[in-house]
Enzyme design. Structure first.
Site, PDB file in Angstrom:
ATOM      1  N   MET A 192       0.846  -1.195   0.000  1.00 41.39           N
ATOM      2  CA  MET A 192       0.000   0.000   0.000  1.00 41.39           C
ATOM      3  C   MET A 192       0.887   1.252   0.000  1.00 41.39           C
ATOM      4  O   MET A 192       0.429   2.343   0.325  1.00 41.39           O
ATOM      5  CB  MET A 192      -0.940  -0.015   1.203  1.00 41.39           C
ATOM      6  CG  MET A 192      -1.870  -1.226   1.159  1.00 41.39           C
ATOM      7  SD  MET A 192      -3.402  -1.022   2.064  1.00 41.39           S
ATOM      8  CE  MET A 192      -2.790  -0.763   3.708  1.00 41.39           C
ATOM      9  N   GLY A 193       2.161   1.066  -0.365  1.00 36.98           N
ATOM     10  CA  GLY A 193       3.061   2.210  -0.485  1.00 36.98           C
ATOM     11  C   GLY A 193       3.598   2.689   0.847  1.00 36.98           C
ATOM     12  O   GLY A 193       3.523   1.996   1.848  1.00 36.98           O
ATOM     13  N   GLY A 227      11.122  -2.824   5.570  1.00 36.95           N
ATOM     14  CA  GLY A 227      10.424  -4.110   5.501  1.00 36.95           C
ATOM     15  C   GLY A 227      10.006  -4.423   4.062  1.00 36.95           C
ATOM     16  O   GLY A 227      10.238  -5.516   3.547  1.00 36.95           O
ATOM     17  N   HIS A 228       9.397  -3.415   3.391  1.00 37.52           N
ATOM     18  CA  HIS A 228       9.004  -3.612   1.986  1.00 37.52           C
ATOM     19  C   HIS A 228      10.242  -3.835   1.121  1.00 37.52           C
ATOM     20  O   HIS A 228      10.218  -4.662   0.208  1.00 37.52           O
ATOM     21  CB  HIS A 228       8.286  -2.365   1.445  1.00 37.52           C
ATOM     22  CG  HIS A 228       6.994  -2.042   2.128  1.00 37.52           C
ATOM     23  ND1 HIS A 228       6.818  -0.908   2.879  1.00 37.52           N
ATOM     24  CD2 HIS A 228       5.812  -2.701   2.162  1.00 37.52           C
ATOM     25  CE1 HIS A 228       5.582  -0.872   3.335  1.00 37.52           C
ATOM     26  NE2 HIS A 228       4.950  -1.954   2.927  1.00 37.52           N
ATOM     27  N   GLN A 276     -10.261  -2.806   2.543  1.00 39.57           N
ATOM     28  CA  GLN A 276      -9.731  -3.419   3.760  1.00 39.57           C
ATOM     29  C   GLN A 276      -9.721  -2.457   4.945  1.00 39.57           C
ATOM     30  O   GLN A 276      -9.222  -2.790   6.019  1.00 39.57           O
ATOM     31  CB  GLN A 276      -8.350  -4.032   3.517  1.00 39.57           C
ATOM     32  CG  GLN A 276      -7.221  -3.069   3.206  1.00 39.57           C
ATOM     33  CD  GLN A 276      -5.968  -3.790   2.744  1.00 39.57           C
ATOM     34  OE1 GLN A 276      -5.878  -4.238   1.609  1.00 39.57           O
ATOM     35  NE2 GLN A 276      -4.981  -3.910   3.622  1.00 39.57           N
ATOM     36  N   GLN A 336       6.242 -11.194   7.433  1.00 37.04           N
ATOM     37  CA  GLN A 336       5.812 -11.949   8.614  1.00 37.04           C
ATOM     38  C   GLN A 336       5.148 -11.045   9.650  1.00 37.04           C
ATOM     39  O   GLN A 336       4.427 -11.503  10.525  1.00 37.04           O
ATOM     40  CB  GLN A 336       7.031 -12.690   9.208  1.00 37.04           C
ATOM     41  CG  GLN A 336       6.818 -13.370  10.538  1.00 37.04           C
ATOM     42  CD  GLN A 336       5.744 -14.456  10.502  1.00 37.04           C
ATOM     43  OE1 GLN A 336       5.457 -15.018   9.435  1.00 37.04           O
ATOM     44  NE2 GLN A 336       5.138 -14.733  11.648  1.00 37.04           N
ATOM     45  N   GLN A 346      -2.333 -12.306   8.008  1.00 38.28           N
ATOM     46  CA  GLN A 346      -2.537 -12.078   6.574  1.00 38.28           C
ATOM     47  C   GLN A 346      -1.781 -13.130   5.751  1.00 38.28           C
ATOM     48  O   GLN A 346      -2.328 -13.705   4.802  1.00 38.28           O
ATOM     49  CB  GLN A 346      -2.048 -10.669   6.215  1.00 38.28           C
ATOM     50  CG  GLN A 346      -1.950 -10.393   4.738  1.00 38.28           C
ATOM     51  CD  GLN A 346      -1.658  -8.939   4.428  1.00 38.28           C
ATOM     52  OE1 GLN A 346      -2.556  -8.098   4.466  1.00 38.28           O
ATOM     53  NE2 GLN A 346      -0.413  -8.609   4.104  1.00 38.28           N
ATOM     54  N   MET A 376       9.002  -2.569  11.785  1.00 36.39           N
ATOM     55  CA  MET A 376       8.764  -1.476  10.829  1.00 36.39           C
ATOM     56  C   MET A 376       7.339  -1.539  10.293  1.00 36.39           C
ATOM     57  O   MET A 376       6.820  -2.623  10.013  1.00 36.39           O
ATOM     58  CB  MET A 376       9.746  -1.589   9.680  1.00 36.39           C
ATOM     59  CG  MET A 376      11.137  -1.305  10.152  1.00 36.39           C
ATOM     60  SD  MET A 376      12.067  -0.469   8.893  1.00 36.39           S
ATOM     61  CE  MET A 376      13.615  -0.281   9.778  1.00 36.39           C
TER      62      MET A 376
HETATM   63  O1  PAF Z   1      -0.020  -5.875   3.583  1.00 33.05           O
HETATM   64  C1  PAF Z   1      -0.479  -4.942   2.869  1.00 33.05           C
HETATM   65  O2  PAF Z   1       0.169  -3.909   2.674  1.00 33.05           O
HETATM   66  C2  PAF Z   1      -1.846  -5.082   2.243  1.00 33.05           C
HETATM   67  O3  PAF Z   1      -2.726  -5.768   3.080  1.00 33.05           O
HETATM   68  C3  PAF Z   1      -1.804  -5.756   0.852  1.00 33.05           C
HETATM   69  C4  PAF Z   1      -1.323  -7.167   0.915  1.00 33.05           C
HETATM   70  C5  PAF Z   1      -0.921  -4.935  -0.076  1.00 33.05           C
HETATM   71  C6  PAF Z   1      -3.222  -5.774   0.248  1.00 33.05           C
HETATM   72  O4  PAF Z   1      -3.734  -4.489   0.097  1.00 33.05           O
END
Ligand code: PAF
Length: 281
Positions: A30-31, A36-37, A61, A148, A153, A184
């Protein structure tokens, strides 16, 4: 690096790459990217020929009382650091494209969504599984990367691809932490100075729980009480849940045994943070 806003154009580009025999790795986000990303992007870049990153703040969500409108966004910085980390393609769709006017189809994973975050966010996982399915259908990756930190999720998505025969390997990457142990999260940016300094209690309490279990404690109640009193010692903390569950079923367990997940959600001021540890006992 290429940036696509259009589903058809992205599909055409990825079809060509697949025809050339290239594997697609996919990192949905989600930017407001953090380390972490970036670790997910780096893992994908190492294991695949092409890495696609999606940036989309998915409205379904978020519940009406949650932080959708204020969710932090910084596309310029995101594109810069994603490229440095090894992303080849960024997909940035908009709401009109992802949810056409008469959108009535949702993906629901039952049981695994009932506990933990599902209790206080009852519509959240339906939004996640729906958008992830849509993104998988658009990108058609060989592998997809999740963190993780969002343990529930990751477990739900693994189960969804298994149950629905979606041909994607789900790779779950370790939690990346700040120097003081705070996991993070894009939401850390909301914390004021006091909340930020007290937020380290999430990881500290989980580490204490781990030590107690390693020393032989097997009663979930004792572990949960310890975590609870540590977190409650911080004035800005307000506990949503402290749960010890089986990693397979996500149901609460009373005696600690097998593959377990200790998961917590705590509001620091107005900001809801989550953290967890997994253990084999
Ligand atoms: O973990 C997230 O950032 C969101 O839940 C995802 C998997 C991108 C779905 O919108």
């Amino acid at each position: 690096m290429e940036i696509f806003h259009d589903i058809q154009k992205l599909r055409q580009s990825l079809d060509t790459k697949r025809l050339e025999g290239k594997n697609i790795g996919f990192v949905p986000t989600m930017g407001y990217l953090h380390q972490g990303h970036l670790s997910l992007i780096k893992s994908s870049a190492k294991e695949n020929d092409v890495t696609v990153l999606s940036i989309y703040v998915n409205p379904t969500q978020f519940a009406p009382n949650e932080d959708l409108d204020n969710y932090p966004r910084d596309l310029e910085n995101d594109t810069k650091i994603a490229e440095e980390a090894g992303a080849d393609i960024i997909f940035i769709p908009n709401n009109k494209m992802m949810y056409i006017d008469n959108h009535v189809t949702y993906v629901n994973v039952h049981e695994l969504t009932d506990n933990l975050c599902g209790l206080s966010r009852p519509t959240h996982f339906q939004g996640v599984t729906t958008i992830v399915t849509k993104l998988f259908n658009i990108v058609q990756p060989k592998r997809a990367y999740f963190g993780q930190k969002d343990a529930q999720q990751a477990i739900i998505i693994k189960r969804m691809v298994k149950d629905l025969n979606i041909p994607v390997d789900i790779v779950v990457c370790p939690i990346i932490r700040e120097h003081d142990g705070l996991a993070m999260s894009s939401r850390n940016t909301y914390l004021n100075q006091q909340e930020r300094s007290e937020a380290t209690i999430l990881n500290e309490s989980l580490q204490k729980a781990k030590l107690l279990i390693e020393a032989g404690e097997r009663d979930s109640k004792v572990i949960k009480n310890t975590i609870e009193s540590m977190i409650n010692s911080k004035p800005s903390a307000n506990i949503d849940y402290i749960s010890i569950v089986s990693q397979e079923t996500l149901k609460d367990i009373t005696t600690i045994k097998g593959s377990i997940l200790i998961a917590i959600a705590v509001k620091m001021g107005n900001t809801r943070l989550i953290d967890n540890i997994q253990m084999e006992v």
